[in-house]
Design a protein around this motif. Structure first.
Motif, PDB file in Angstrom:
ATOM      1  N   CYS A  77       0.813  -1.219   0.000  1.00  0.00           N
ATOM      2  CA  CYS A  77       0.000   0.000   0.000  1.00  0.00           C
ATOM      3  C   CYS A  77       0.847   1.270   0.000  1.00  0.00           C
ATOM      4  N   LEU A  78       2.108   1.174   0.370  1.00  0.00           N
ATOM      5  CA  LEU A  78       2.985   2.342   0.339  1.00  0.00           C
ATOM      6  C   LEU A  78       3.793   2.434  -0.948  1.00  0.00           C
ATOM      7  N   GLY A  79       3.511   1.518  -1.896  1.00  0.00           N
ATOM      8  CA  GLY A  79       4.246   1.521  -3.146  1.00  0.00           C
ATOM      9  C   GLY A  79       5.544   0.763  -3.075  1.00  0.00           C
ATOM     10  N   ALA A  80       5.625  -0.200  -2.145  1.00  0.00           N
ATOM     11  CA  ALA A  80       6.854  -0.960  -1.955  1.00  0.00           C
ATOM     12  C   ALA A  80       6.652  -2.421  -2.354  1.00  0.00           C
ATOM     13  N   ARG A  81       7.761  -3.082  -2.627  1.00  0.00           N
ATOM     14  CA  ARG A  81       7.739  -4.509  -2.941  1.00  0.00           C
ATOM     15  C   ARG A  81       8.057  -5.300  -1.676  1.00  0.00           C
ATOM     16  N   PRO A  82       7.139  -6.165  -1.205  1.00  0.00           N
ATOM     17  CA  PRO A  82       7.439  -6.995  -0.027  1.00  0.00           C
ATOM     18  C   PRO A  82       8.621  -7.917  -0.321  1.00  0.00           C
ATOM     19  N   ARG A  83       9.609  -7.944   0.603  1.00  0.00           N
ATOM     20  CA  ARG A  83      10.824  -8.732   0.335  1.00  0.00           C
ATOM     21  C   ARG A  83      11.152  -9.741   1.434  1.00  0.00           C
ATOM     22  N   TRP A  84      11.124  -9.310   2.704  1.00  0.00           N
ATOM     23  CA  TRP A  84      11.625 -10.161   3.791  1.00  0.00           C
ATOM     24  C   TRP A  84      10.589 -10.226   4.911  1.00  0.00           C
ATOM     25  N   PHE A  85      10.458 -11.408   5.504  1.00  0.00           N
ATOM     26  CA  PHE A  85       9.416 -11.611   6.512  1.00  0.00           C
ATOM     27  C   PHE A  85       9.986 -12.321   7.727  1.00  0.00           C
ATOM     28  N   THR A 144       9.292   3.571  -5.698  1.00  0.00           N
ATOM     29  CA  THR A 144       9.015   4.868  -6.302  1.00  0.00           C
ATOM     30  C   THR A 144       9.888   5.942  -5.668  1.00  0.00           C
ATOM     31  N   GLU A 145       9.917   7.125  -6.292  1.00  0.00           N
ATOM     32  CA  GLU A 145      10.645   8.260  -5.732  1.00  0.00           C
ATOM     33  C   GLU A 145       9.860   8.920  -4.607  1.00  0.00           C
ATOM     34  N   TYR A 146       8.607   8.534  -4.444  1.00  0.00           N
ATOM     35  CA  TYR A 146       7.740   9.140  -3.437  1.00  0.00           C
ATOM     36  C   TYR A 146       7.043   8.028  -2.658  1.00  0.00           C
ATOM     37  N   VAL A 147       6.450   8.397  -1.538  1.00  0.00           N
ATOM     38  CA  VAL A 147       5.710   7.454  -0.697  1.00  0.00           C
ATOM     39  C   VAL A 147       4.219   7.694  -0.917  1.00  0.00           C
ATOM     40  N   LEU A 148       3.461   6.631  -1.111  1.00  0.00           N
ATOM     41  CA  LEU A 148       2.010   6.764  -1.219  1.00  0.00           C
ATOM     42  C   LEU A 148       1.449   7.031   0.179  1.00  0.00           C
ATOM     43  N   SER A 149       1.428   8.296   0.544  1.00  0.00           N
ATOM     44  CA  SER A 149       1.024   8.668   1.899  1.00  0.00           C
ATOM     45  C   SER A 149      -0.176   9.609   1.853  1.00  0.00           C
ATOM     46  N   ARG A 214       0.588   1.702 -13.605  1.00  0.00           N
ATOM     47  CA  ARG A 214      -0.186   2.312 -14.685  1.00  0.00           C
ATOM     48  C   ARG A 214      -0.596   3.754 -14.415  1.00  0.00           C
ATOM     49  N   LEU A 215      -0.806   4.118 -13.151  1.00  0.00           N
ATOM     50  CA  LEU A 215      -1.289   5.460 -12.865  1.00  0.00           C
ATOM     51  C   LEU A 215      -0.172   6.434 -12.497  1.00  0.00           C
ATOM     52  N   GLY A 216       0.967   5.921 -12.052  1.00  0.00           N
ATOM     53  CA  GLY A 216       2.046   6.817 -11.654  1.00  0.00           C
ATOM     54  C   GLY A 216       1.601   7.742 -10.537  1.00  0.00           C
ATOM     55  N   GLU A 217       1.897   9.032 -10.674  1.00  0.00           N
ATOM     56  CA  GLU A 217       1.599   9.979  -9.605  1.00  0.00           C
ATOM     57  C   GLU A 217       0.128  10.338  -9.514  1.00  0.00           C
ATOM     58  N   ASP A 218      -0.696   9.874 -10.473  1.00  0.00           N
ATOM     59  CA  ASP A 218      -2.147  10.055 -10.341  1.00  0.00           C
ATOM     60  C   ASP A 218      -2.725   9.148  -9.260  1.00  0.00           C
ATOM     61  N   LEU A 219      -1.959   8.157  -8.831  1.00  0.00           N
ATOM     62  CA  LEU A 219      -2.335   7.351  -7.673  1.00  0.00           C
ATOM     63  C   LEU A 219      -1.814   8.067  -6.439  1.00  0.00           C
ATOM     64  N   ARG A 220      -2.724   8.564  -5.615  1.00  0.00           N
ATOM     65  CA  ARG A 220      -2.333   9.387  -4.471  1.00  0.00           C
ATOM     66  C   ARG A 220      -1.971   8.548  -3.238  1.00  0.00           C
ATOM     67  N   TYR A 221      -2.843   7.556  -2.932  1.00  0.00           N
ATOM     68  CA  TYR A 221      -2.765   6.903  -1.619  1.00  0.00           C
ATOM     69  C   TYR A 221      -3.520   5.585  -1.687  1.00  0.00           C
ATOM     70  N   LEU A 222      -3.023   4.572  -0.968  1.00  0.00           N
ATOM     71  CA  LEU A 222      -3.678   3.276  -0.881  1.00  0.00           C
ATOM     72  C   LEU A 222      -3.859   2.907   0.594  1.00  0.00           C
ATOM     73  N   HIS A 223      -4.949   2.224   0.873  1.00  0.00           N
ATOM     74  CA  HIS A 223      -5.190   1.745   2.241  1.00  0.00           C
ATOM     75  C   HIS A 223      -5.993   0.460   2.153  1.00  0.00           C
ATOM     76  N   GLU A 285      -9.289  12.944 -12.621  1.00  0.00           N
ATOM     77  CA  GLU A 285      -9.090  12.733 -14.059  1.00  0.00           C
ATOM     78  C   GLU A 285      -8.671  11.312 -14.398  1.00  0.00           C
ATOM     79  N   SER A 286      -8.182  10.564 -13.416  1.00  0.00           N
ATOM     80  CA  SER A 286      -7.629   9.240 -13.694  1.00  0.00           C
ATOM     81  C   SER A 286      -8.593   8.096 -13.356  1.00  0.00           C
ATOM     82  N   VAL A 287      -9.809   8.430 -12.924  1.00  0.00           N
ATOM     83  CA  VAL A 287     -10.751   7.392 -12.489  1.00  0.00           C
ATOM     84  C   VAL A 287     -11.033   6.399 -13.610  1.00  0.00           C
TER      85      VAL A 287
END
Length: 343
Positions: A77-85, A144-149, A214-223, A285-287
């Motif tokens: 949800c933060l735009g990261a790839r899960p790697r280690w658990f 990403t260069e930014y955090v989906l926050s 696909r959306l890039g920065e048009d995706l603001r935030y995920l939860h 605009e991206s809906v």
């Protein structure tokens, strides 16, 4: 501060917010703790890592699968790839070697499916437990260069519901309340409900990754709405973003199997633990692009509503008009278990 016992489930948001407000993370913490913050982001030199910790306390069957996927969801949800658990596996007295192996095998299968490495943790037989508990910690790499926050959200942004509710709750109840439900529902329907853990499944990692690509920065935030269901997840979004919410009741995707189980047990799907669903805030605009992209990959989604400038406005719009977004003090699963209405 009251001396009365707190209800089962998450701490009340007001109490949690007060506690979190007293914390002072160091400058390496790019995103720290907060209501609606799915995970933490820490910068180490040029590397940005995402950390998440979550236990599984309701389920007993397939608990390893739940634990790994639920933690992976929050990292994605933060735009990261899960790697280690890492997993802390606490087992009640009387657990056999076979019982322990089943849980560890579940962890391994879930990790393999997501390309995650299980790198450590702890296992023990613990006194005072009546069921196993797995507490997991997932670490991921930001892609990403930014955090989906929530800081990226603006009033007027659109709110999407990706996949239906409540996938986890449906699978959990069909497995944990097997005897009760077998007296009330068709066996084929219950078999489908038990399979919800895997199909449609509780992982939102593919959907989150697709939207990010696909959306890039048009995706603001995920939860991802989890304990307390969609309604609690929506309140968390509003608190995190500092906005209100206007939600269309007709746009809430509820699987027929979920409705059947909730009707049988007297539960409200809106308050039922909802891992497997994803809330996405996107630019207006991206809906259409977002919904088309998801549809091309056979991922159901709807525009649930939008973020209102008035932080005090959190409403559902239905056929009978507007009403306040319901509040669930405890998850519907916890309420059912506390009442003894599940065997």
């Amino acid at each position: 501060m009251s001396d009365r016992p707190l209800p089962t489930g998450k701490l009340p948001p007001q109490l949690l917010a007060e506690f979190l407000g007293n914390l002072s993370p160091d400058p390496s913490v790019l995103l720290g703790p907060g209501i609606g913050h799915d995970a933490a982001v820490i910068q180490i030199d040029t590397i940005r890592l995402v950390f998440k910790s979550d236990p599984i306390t309701f389920a007993t069957e397939a608990i390893g699968w739940y634990a790994l996927n639920v933690n992976a969801n929050d990292v994605a949800c933060l735009g990261a790839r899960p790697r280690w658990f890492l997993a802390t596996v606490l087992l009640p007295e009387g657990t056999t070697a076979h019982d322990a192996q089943v849980i560890l095998d579940d962890l391994a299968r879930a990790a393999e499916r997501l390309g995650v490495s299980v790198v450590g943790g702890h296992t023990e037989i613990t006194v005072g437990l009546d069921r196993p508990i797995v507490a997991g910690t997932m670490i991921g790499e930001l892609t990403t260069e930014y955090v989906l926050s929530p800081a990226r959200v603006r009033p007027g942004d659109a709110l999407l519901l990706v996949r239906g509710i409540a996938i986890e709750g449906t699978a959990l109840l069909a497995r944990e309340c097997r005897q009760t439900l077998e007296r009330m529902l068709d066996q084929d329907l219950l078999a489908r409900c038990r399979r919800f853990l895997y199909e449609p499944g509780i992982s939102i990692v593919p959907a989150a990754t697709l939207l990010l690509e696909r959306l890039g920065e048009d995706l603001r935030y995920l939860h991802d709405p989890t304990e307390g269901g969609l309604a609690t997840g929506l309140h968390e979004v509003a608190v995190a973003c500092g906005t209100g919410l206007v939600v269309s009741e007709e746009a809430i995707l509820v699987y027929p199997e979920t409705r059947a189980v909730c009707t049988a047990l007297g539960l409200d799907p809106l308050g039922l633990i909802a891992s497997g669903a994803l809330l996405a805030v996107v630019t207006p605009e991206s809906v259409e692009h977002a919904l088309d992209t998801l549809a091309q990959h056979d991922i159901p989604a709807t525009q649930l509503g939008w973020l209102d400038p008035d932080p005090g406005r959190r409403v559902l719009i239905g056929s009978t008009g507007e009403r306040p977004l319901p509040v669930f003090q405890v998850d519907e699963v916890a309420r059912l278990f506390a009442s003894g209405g599940c065997v």
